[in-house]
Design a protein around this motif. Structure first.
Motif, PDB file in Angstrom:
ATOM      1  N   HIS A  46       0.824  -1.207   0.000  1.00  0.00           N
ATOM      2  CA  HIS A  46       0.000   0.000   0.000  1.00  0.00           C
ATOM      3  C   HIS A  46       0.862   1.263   0.000  1.00  0.00           C
ATOM      4  CE1 HIS A  46      -3.838  -1.917   0.190  1.00  0.00           C
ATOM      5  NE2 HIS A  46      -3.587  -2.547   1.329  1.00  0.00           N
ATOM      6  N   ASN A  54       4.099   1.578  -1.167  1.00  0.00           N
ATOM      7  CA  ASN A  54       5.108   1.734  -2.217  1.00  0.00           C
ATOM      8  C   ASN A  54       4.607   1.551  -3.642  1.00  0.00           C
ATOM      9  OD1 ASN A  54       6.971   2.000  -0.122  1.00  0.00           O
ATOM     10  ND2 ASN A  54       7.439  -0.187  -0.101  1.00  0.00           N
ATOM     11  N   LYS A  55       3.501   0.858  -3.817  1.00  0.00           N
ATOM     12  CA  LYS A  55       3.078   0.515  -5.169  1.00  0.00           C
ATOM     13  C   LYS A  55       2.005   1.464  -5.676  1.00  0.00           C
ATOM     14  CE  LYS A  55       5.753  -3.029  -5.454  1.00  0.00           C
ATOM     15  NZ  LYS A  55       6.954  -2.974  -6.304  1.00  0.00           N
ATOM     16  N   LYS A  56       2.175   1.876  -6.899  1.00  0.00           N
ATOM     17  CA  LYS A  56       1.168   2.678  -7.575  1.00  0.00           C
ATOM     18  C   LYS A  56       0.562   1.824  -8.680  1.00  0.00           C
ATOM     19  CE  LYS A  56       3.624   7.029  -6.722  1.00  0.00           C
ATOM     20  NZ  LYS A  56       4.277   8.201  -7.333  1.00  0.00           N
ATOM     21  N   PHE A  57      -0.736   1.895  -8.818  1.00  0.00           N
ATOM     22  CA  PHE A  57      -1.365   1.106  -9.868  1.00  0.00           C
ATOM     23  C   PHE A  57      -2.366   1.966 -10.615  1.00  0.00           C
ATOM     24  CE2 PHE A  57      -3.032   0.202  -5.660  1.00  0.00           C
ATOM     25  CZ  PHE A  57      -4.378   0.501  -5.771  1.00  0.00           C
ATOM     26  N   ALA A  58      -2.527   1.645 -11.874  1.00  0.00           N
ATOM     27  CA  ALA A  58      -3.340   2.472 -12.760  1.00  0.00           C
ATOM     28  C   ALA A  58      -4.790   2.500 -12.307  1.00  0.00           C
ATOM     29  CB  ALA A  58      -3.248   1.945 -14.194  1.00  0.00           C
ATOM     30  N   GLY A  59      -5.348   3.695 -12.268  1.00  0.00           N
ATOM     31  CA  GLY A  59      -6.761   3.829 -11.936  1.00  0.00           C
ATOM     32  C   GLY A  59      -7.595   4.161 -13.150  1.00  0.00           C
ATOM     33  N   ASP A  60      -6.966   4.142 -14.324  1.00  0.00           N
ATOM     34  CA  ASP A  60      -7.665   4.543 -15.541  1.00  0.00           C
ATOM     35  C   ASP A  60      -7.887   3.378 -16.499  1.00  0.00           C
ATOM     36  OD1 ASP A  60      -5.044   4.140 -16.203  1.00  0.00           O
ATOM     37  OD2 ASP A  60      -4.781   6.023 -17.301  1.00  0.00           O
TER      38      ASP A  60
END
Length: 282
Positions: A21, A23-29
């Protein structure tokens, strides 16, 4: 006093979930059409398995209870990184010209201490294991050096435990961010890690026992290698002769990532050369 051998799957899983939660970024698009396609295929695969294998209500309820326990133990990062990530990595890196990559796993921690090459990773005064000197060079696909390239490195200790995921270990034990010199060269002194079993006292261990699988990963060193203007590569480096190279539970071993260290002439450990080639940013 707690020590690394007191580590539990639940505590490790909770830390891995927390790190994800943070460190990771994930696409919201992601488009609705794409979500529909992927979710529909996943649900269909589950239902096809139920129909083809004539799954009973007892088996269904056992599966449901196991899924709930995976969440309660915080082991979704472990489960997904062990049994699914290798396929995602293969898709992500299928068009690279440079070095091979493999899975990151659940135990990466960013911002490890920065060390100039030649570097010695932080470790205990009595750190167990065999000293290992790793030398290498970071270049682009044309063979040109990448000055100031970065090698983020982390690995388990000689007993199979990672700092920040097992109690009693120094915060940055066997973790570092090593900066290569003007010619892209680096030297890293560490300890050769040992094979280890993934945590077996939680939900993932229940699955392993129920299926009659083993829980072993071959000994490995994790790295993230990057340089300005080039694609980062995440990899694990393995060791010749490890009995689990061919049956790694995480299916992450690639022959291009296997090291063959030799004994140092002065008898103070082992040494190996392994280089990285980075693709340009597209």
């Amino acid at each position: 006093m707690t020590t690394e051998t007191d580590a539990t799957a639940a505590a490790s899983g909770a830390k891995a979930t927390e790190r994800f939660h943070a460190n990771k970024k994930f696409a919201g698009d992601t488009s609705q059409e794409r979500v529909n396609r992927l979710a529909s295929r996943l649900v269909k695969a589950i239902n096809d398995t139920v129909l083809e294998e004539k799954v009973t209500y007892d088996e269904y309820n056992a599966f449901k209870a196991w899924l709930i326990k995976v969440g309660e133990d915080g082991e979704w990062p472990l489960f997904l990184d062990v049994w699914v990530e290798h396929s995602v990595e293969e898709v992500a890196n299928e068009n690279r010209e440079g070095s091979k990559g493999t899975i990151e796993g659940p135990y990466y921690v960013p911002d490890a201490p920065k060390l100039e090459s030649p570097a010695t990773l932080p470790m205990r005064d009595d750190e167990p294991g065999t000293p290992l000197l790793w030398e290498g060079r970071i270049t682009n696909v044309a063979g040109e050096p990448l000055p100031g390239g970065i090698v983020e490195i982390w690995h388990a200790d000689d007993r199979g435990f990672y700092s920040q995921y097992a109690p009693g270990l120094p915060e940055w034990n066997l973790r570092g961010t090593v900066v290569a010199d003007a010619d892209g060269y680096f030297q890293i002194n560490t300890m050769q890690p040992a094979p280890y079993q993934i945590p077996t006292d939680g939900a993932c261990g229940q699955l392993i026992a129920a299926a009659g699988w083993h829980a072993w990963r071959p000994a490995h060193i994790h790295v993230k290698v990057h340089a300005a203007g080039h694609q980062e590569i995440t990899a694990q480096l393995y060791f010749v002769g490890d009995e689990h190279l061919s049956d790694d539970i995480a299916s992450a071993v690639k022959p291009e990532l296997v090291l063959d260290p030799k004994d140092k002439a002065d008898g103070t450990g082992r040494e190996v050369i392994y280089n990285f080639v980075l693709d340009p940013v597209k």
